[in-house]
Design a protein around this motif. Structure first.
Motif, PDB file in Angstrom:
ATOM      1  N   GLN A 232      17.604  25.882 -37.328  1.00 47.07           N
ATOM      2  CA  GLN A 232      18.471  26.908 -37.919  1.00 47.07           C
ATOM      3  C   GLN A 232      19.946  26.598 -37.685  1.00 47.07           C
ATOM      4  N   PHE A 233      20.269  26.097 -36.499  1.00 40.63           N
ATOM      5  CA  PHE A 233      21.677  25.844 -36.157  1.00 40.63           C
ATOM      6  C   PHE A 233      22.101  24.398 -36.402  1.00 40.63           C
ATOM      7  N   SER A 234      21.209  23.643 -37.025  1.00 36.11           N
ATOM      8  CA  SER A 234      21.578  22.269 -37.392  1.00 36.11           C
ATOM      9  C   SER A 234      21.445  22.007 -38.892  1.00 36.11           C
ATOM     10  N   THR A 235      21.044  23.056 -39.641  1.00 36.81           N
ATOM     11  CA  THR A 235      20.902  22.937 -41.094  1.00 36.81           C
ATOM     12  C   THR A 235      21.983  23.791 -41.746  1.00 36.81           C
ATOM     13  N   LYS A 236      22.619  23.252 -42.750  1.00 36.58           N
ATOM     14  CA  LYS A 236      23.826  23.850 -43.324  1.00 36.58           C
ATOM     15  C   LYS A 236      23.622  25.286 -43.818  1.00 36.58           C
ATOM     16  N   THR A 237      22.666  25.500 -44.718  1.00 42.02           N
ATOM     17  CA  THR A 237      22.515  26.832 -45.340  1.00 42.02           C
ATOM     18  C   THR A 237      22.124  27.914 -44.333  1.00 42.02           C
ATOM     19  N   PRO A 238      21.078  27.709 -43.503  1.00 37.14           N
ATOM     20  CA  PRO A 238      20.743  28.752 -42.521  1.00 37.14           C
ATOM     21  C   PRO A 238      21.879  29.020 -41.537  1.00 37.14           C
ATOM     22  N   LEU A 239      22.557  27.955 -41.105  1.00 38.87           N
ATOM     23  CA  LEU A 239      23.647  28.124 -40.141  1.00 38.87           C
ATOM     24  C   LEU A 239      24.781  28.938 -40.753  1.00 38.87           C
ATOM     25  N   ALA A 240      25.183  28.566 -41.964  1.00 31.74           N
ATOM     26  CA  ALA A 240      26.281  29.273 -42.635  1.00 31.74           C
ATOM     27  C   ALA A 240      25.918  30.733 -42.879  1.00 31.74           C
ATOM     28  N   THR A 241      24.673  30.972 -43.311  1.00 32.59           N
ATOM     29  CA  THR A 241      24.230  32.344 -43.573  1.00 32.59           C
ATOM     30  C   THR A 241      24.227  33.174 -42.297  1.00 32.59           C
ATOM     31  N   THR A 242      23.689  32.613 -41.218  1.00 35.71           N
ATOM     32  CA  THR A 242      23.633  33.319 -39.939  1.00 35.71           C
ATOM     33  C   THR A 242      25.027  33.683 -39.441  1.00 35.71           C
ATOM     34  N   LEU A 243      25.929  32.699 -39.452  1.00 36.07           N
ATOM     35  CA  LEU A 243      27.288  32.937 -38.948  1.00 36.07           C
ATOM     36  C   LEU A 243      28.047  33.929 -39.822  1.00 36.07           C
ATOM     37  N   LEU A 244      27.911  33.788 -41.132  1.00 31.07           N
ATOM     38  CA  LEU A 244      28.618  34.689 -42.047  1.00 31.07           C
ATOM     39  C   LEU A 244      28.150  36.126 -41.875  1.00 31.07           C
ATOM     40  N   LEU A 245      26.815  36.318 -41.838  1.00 31.66           N
ATOM     41  CA  LEU A 245      26.282  37.663 -41.661  1.00 31.66           C
ATOM     42  C   LEU A 245      26.682  38.250 -40.307  1.00 31.66           C
ATOM     43  N   ALA A 246      26.615  37.422 -39.263  1.00 31.42           N
ATOM     44  CA  ALA A 246      26.956  37.897 -37.918  1.00 31.42           C
ATOM     45  C   ALA A 246      28.420  38.331 -37.840  1.00 31.42           C
ATOM     46  N   VAL A 247      29.316  37.524 -38.402  1.00 32.21           N
ATOM     47  CA  VAL A 247      30.753  37.836 -38.344  1.00 32.21           C
ATOM     48  C   VAL A 247      31.072  39.070 -39.182  1.00 32.21           C
ATOM     49  N   LEU A 248      30.596  39.096 -40.431  1.00 37.35           N
ATOM     50  CA  LEU A 248      30.906  40.222 -41.318  1.00 37.35           C
ATOM     51  C   LEU A 248      30.333  41.538 -40.792  1.00 37.35           C
ATOM     52  N   SER A 250      29.544  42.280 -37.733  1.00 40.70           N
ATOM     53  CA  SER A 250      30.235  42.653 -36.490  1.00 40.70           C
ATOM     54  C   SER A 250      31.583  43.300 -36.798  1.00 40.70           C
ATOM     55  N   LEU A 251      32.284  42.769 -37.784  1.00 37.70           N
ATOM     56  CA  LEU A 251      33.567  43.355 -38.191  1.00 37.70           C
ATOM     57  C   LEU A 251      33.365  44.765 -38.751  1.00 37.70           C
ATOM     58  N   VAL A 252      32.307  44.925 -39.553  1.00 42.26           N
ATOM     59  CA  VAL A 252      31.990  46.254 -40.086  1.00 42.26           C
ATOM     60  C   VAL A 252      31.730  47.232 -38.943  1.00 42.26           C
ATOM     61  N   ALA A 253      30.938  46.788 -37.957  1.00 44.43           N
ATOM     62  CA  ALA A 253      30.632  47.645 -36.807  1.00 44.43           C
ATOM     63  C   ALA A 253      31.904  47.995 -36.033  1.00 44.43           C
ATOM     64  N   TRP A 254      32.776  47.018 -35.860  1.00 43.83           N
ATOM     65  CA  TRP A 254      33.989  47.224 -35.056  1.00 43.83           C
ATOM     66  C   TRP A 254      34.960  48.196 -35.720  1.00 43.83           C
ATOM     67  N   TYR A 255      35.117  48.073 -37.036  1.00 43.77           N
ATOM     68  CA  TYR A 255      36.140  48.859 -37.730  1.00 43.77           C
ATOM     69  C   TYR A 255      35.622  50.166 -38.342  1.00 43.77           C
ATOM     70  N   TYR A 256      34.320  50.250 -38.621  1.00 45.85           N
ATOM     71  CA  TYR A 256      33.823  51.413 -39.369  1.00 45.85           C
ATOM     72  C   TYR A 256      32.835  52.279 -38.594  1.00 45.85           C
ATOM     73  N   ILE A 257      32.328  51.789 -37.467  1.00 43.98           N
ATOM     74  CA  ILE A 257      31.414  52.601 -36.668  1.00 43.98           C
ATOM     75  C   ILE A 257      32.183  53.126 -35.460  1.00 43.98           C
ATOM     76  N   GLU A 258      32.241  54.430 -35.329  1.00 48.30           N
ATOM     77  CA  GLU A 258      33.095  55.039 -34.307  1.00 48.30           C
ATOM     78  C   GLU A 258      32.476  54.980 -32.918  1.00 48.30           C
ATOM     79  N   GLN A 259      31.170  55.188 -32.832  1.00 50.64           N
ATOM     80  CA  GLN A 259      30.507  55.218 -31.531  1.00 50.64           C
ATOM     81  C   GLN A 259      29.488  54.082 -31.432  1.00 50.64           C
ATOM     82  N   GLN A 260      29.203  53.671 -30.195  1.00 51.50           N
ATOM     83  CA  GLN A 260      28.193  52.641 -29.917  1.00 51.50           C
ATOM     84  C   GLN A 260      28.533  51.315 -30.614  1.00 51.50           C
ATOM     85  N   LYS A 261      29.813  50.959 -30.639  1.00 49.63           N
ATOM     86  CA  LYS A 261      30.245  49.739 -31.328  1.00 49.63           C
ATOM     87  C   LYS A 261      29.510  48.508 -30.803  1.00 49.63           C
TER      88      LYS A 261
END
Length: 520
Positions: A232-248, A250-261
Motif C-alpha cells: 500500500q505504501f510502495s504503490t503509487k495509486t494506493p499511497l496517493a489515495t491514502t495520503l490525500l484522504l488522510a490529509v483532507l 484531518s483538515l475537515v475535522a480540525w476546522y469544521y468539527i468543534e468537539q473531539q477533534k
C-alpha cells in the motif's frame, strides 16, 4: 460389548459435545453482562445529577456520541482480538483473558467515579475484542468437518446469546431503576463472573479446541497484513489515495468539527488506511472473476454499514425516546425504559426459525432468494420499522406522550429485517472474498459493523437539532430507497458474483454469531 470409555472432552449430552453447553452458558452470561450494561448506558449518562436515581447529567447528543464511539470500538477491537488468537495464544486462552477483562471492566463500572467509568469502558472494549470473535470458533471446533450436528449446535449456541440478552434487558433494567445505575452495572459484573466460572470449570471439555497455534510455514499464496501495508505504501495509486484522504479528512475535522477533534482525526486516518488497503487488494487480484466479486463485496460492506447505522438506534436514540417520550405505564406499573431492549432478543427467539423457513419455502417456489436480495429486503423491512417511530413522534407532538406499542412494533420490524439480512451477510462475504484475503475480509466485516455503530451514534446526535420525527422519517426514506436500489441492480450485481452462491465450499471453523443483536 465394548467397554471403551470416551475421553472427557468427547463426552456428549443430548447428542452434542458437553463443551457446547459450557460455551452456551459462558456466552449467555457474557451477553447478559454486555447487553445489560449497554441497555442502561445512555440512560445513566443523561439522567439528572440530582434526584432519586442520579446519573451524569449529560446532554442527549453527548451521550449518543459516546455510545457511538463505544459500540464502534467494541467491534473494531475484534480485529486485533482475532489476530492475537489465531497467531499467538489460541482461541481458548483468548476467551479466558477476555472474560477476566470483562469481569474487571463491569466490576469497575459499579464504582461511582469518573476514572472508573472510563477505565471500565476501556476494559469492556478490550474484553469483548478478545472474547467475541473467538468463542464462536471454539463452538465450530467441537465438531469434525462434515458433522451434520454442526448447524444445530450453532443454533443452540445462538439461543444462549439471545437468552442472555433478553434476561439482561429485564433484570438489569429493573435493578438499575430500583436500586440505582451502579447496582445495574454491578449486576452485569456478577453475570460475567458466573460466565467466567462456568468457562474455567469446563476446561476439561475443551482440551481439543482453540489451543495455541503451531508455527506454520507461510505458503507463497498467504498474504499478511504487513504484506498489504508494504504494498500500500510502495504503490503509487494506493499511497496517493491514502495520503490525500488522510490529509483532507484531518483538515475537515480540525476546522469544521468543534468537539473531539483529535478523536475524529484518528478515526478519519483509520478510515483512510482502510480505503487505501481495499484499493491495494483490488490491484493485487489476479483474475476478472476475483475483481468482479470484490466489487460486490465492497457493496456488501456498504449494506452492512447502512443496516447497523439504522438498527443500532435501539440502544441509543430509541432508548432515550422510551425514557423521555413514551407512556411506559402498563397495568399501573411503569416499565423501565431499558426493559424495551427485551423485544429484539425475544423476537429473535420466536421468529428465527419461521423466517428461515419462509426463505426456504420462497426459494423452493423458484423465487429470488439470493443473499443480496435478502440483505436488501432486510434493510427495507428494518427501515419500515421506523414508520412506527414516526407515528410515535406525531402522537407525542399531539398528546405529550406516545404509546408503548409503537416501540414494540418498531422492534418487531427491526428484528424481522435483522433475521433477513444479518445471518446471510457474513456467509455471503466469505463466499465472495478472494481466498488469499479471506481472513482479512472477516476483519473488514467487523470494521464495517463498527462503522455502522458509529454512524448510528452520529444520526442519534443530530436528533437534538433536527428532532426525532425528522430523523425517524429520514431513516425510513433512506433505507427503503437504498434497499430498492440494490434490488433494481440485482441482475448486474449477480452477474458480477459469477455464481459464487452456487458454490458449496466446506464450512470452515471461522463461524461467527448469525442471529445476534447486533452482533452485533
Amino acid at each position: 460389548m465394548s467397554n471403551i470409555v470416551k475421553p472427557v472432552h468427547e463426552r456428549e449430552l443430548f447428542g452434542h459435545p458437553v463443551g457446547l453447553y459450557i460455551l452456551f452458558l459462558t456466552e449467555m452470561w457474557e451477553r447478559f453482562s454486555y447487553y445489560g450494561m449497554r441497555g442502561i448506558l445512555v440512560l445513566y449518562l443523561t439522567a439528572k445529577t440530582m434526584g432519586d436515581n442520579p446519573g451524569l447529567g449529560w446532554l442527549d447528543a453527548e451521550a449518543l456520541s459516546l455510545y457511538g464511539w463505544y459500540t464502534m470500538l467494541v467491534y473494531v477491537a475484534s480485529i486485533p482480538g482475532g489476530i492475537i488468537a489465531d497467531k499467538i495464544i489460541g482461541q481458548k486462552k483468548s476467551v479466558m483473558i477476555g472474560g477476566f477483562l470483562l469481569v474487571a471492566g463491569h466490576g469497575i463500572l459499579s464504582v461511582e467515579e469518573m476514572w472508573a467509568f472510563y477505565l471500565g469502558l476501556g476494559l469492556i472494549i478490550a474484553g469483548v475484542g478478545m472474547l467475541k470473535p473467538n468463542i464462536s470458533t471454539l463452538v465450530g471446533g467441537l465438531y469434525k468437518e462434515g458433522d451434520e450436528r454442526r448447524d444445530k449446535g450453532f443454533s443452540i449456541f445462538y439461543i444462549g446469546i439471545n437468552t442472555g440478552a433478553a434476561l439482561a434487558a429485564l433484570i438489569v433494567a429493573v435493578v438499575a431503576d430500583t436500586y440505582g445505575w451502579h447496582a445495574g452495572f454491578g449486576l452485569a459484573a456478577i453475570g460475567m463472573v458466573l460466565g467466567q466460572v462456568v468457562y474455567l470449570s469446563g476446561q476439561k471439555y475443551l482440551v481439543a479446541v482453540g489451543n495455541k497455534p503451531e508455527k506454520k510455514k507461510q505458503s507463497s499464496d498467504d498474504v499478511s497484513i504487513k504484506d498489504i501495508f508494504v504494498k500500500q505504501f510502495s504503490t503509487k495509486t494506493p499511497l496517493a489515495t491514502t495520503l490525500l484522504l488522510a490529509v483532507l479528512s484531518s483538515l475537515v475535522a480540525w476546522y469544521y468539527i468543534e468537539q473531539q477533534k483529535l478523536a475524529y482525526i484518528i478515526f478519519f486516518i483509520f478510515l483512510s488506511l482502510v480505503v487505501g488497503m481495499m484499493i491495494t487488494i483490488y490491484g493485487d487480484l489476479r483474475s476478472k472473476v476475483e475483481k468482479d466479486r470484490y466489487l460486490v463485496l465492497l457493496l456488501s460492506f456498504i449494506i452492512v454499514i447502512v443496516f447497523w447505522g439504522a438498527f443500532e438506534q435501539a440502544g441509543g436514540l430509541m432508548n432515550l425516546y422510551a425514557e423521555n417520550r413514551t407512556d411506559r405505564f402498563l397495568f399501573g406499573y411503569e416499565i423501565p425504559a431499558a426493559a424495551f431492549q427485551f423485544f429484539n432478543p425475544f423476537y429473535i427467539i420466536v421468529f428465527a426459525v419461521p423466517v428461515a423457513n419462509f426463505w426456504m419455502w420462497w426459494k423452493h417456489r423458484g423465487k429470488e432468494a439470493s443473499s443480496l436480495f435478502k440483505m436488501a429486503n432486510g434493510v427495507i423491512i428494518m427501515g419500515l420499522g421506523f414508520v412506527f417511530m414516526v407515528f410515535a413522534s406525531m402522537q407525542y407532538e399531539t398528546l405529550g406522550k406516545s404509546a408503548l406499542y409503537w416501540l414494540a412494533l418498531a422492534y418487531l420490524f427491526h428484528t424481522i429485517g435483522e433475521l433477513c439480512a444479518s445471518p446471510v451477510a457474513l456467509s455471503f462475504i466469505t463466499k465472495l472474498a478472494p481466498v488469499r484475503y479471506g481472513a482479512l475480509m472477516m476483519g473488514v466485516y467487523f470494521a464495517a459493523t463498527g462503522l455502522g455503530n458509529k454512524v448510528a451514534g452520529l444520526i442519534g446526535e443530530s436528533a437534538s437539532e433536527a428532532g426525532e420525527l425528522n430523523i425517524f422519517a429520514g431513516i425510513t426514506i433512506f433505507c427503503v430507497i437504498f434497499g430498492l436500489l440494490v434490488i433494481a441492480l440485482l441482475k448486474p450485481l449477480k452477474r458480477l458474483t459469477h455464481k459464487a452462491e452456487d458454490l458449496r465450499p466446506e464450512q470452515t471453523k471461522d463461524e461467527t454469531e448469525g442471529f445476534e443483536l447486533a452482533d452485533e
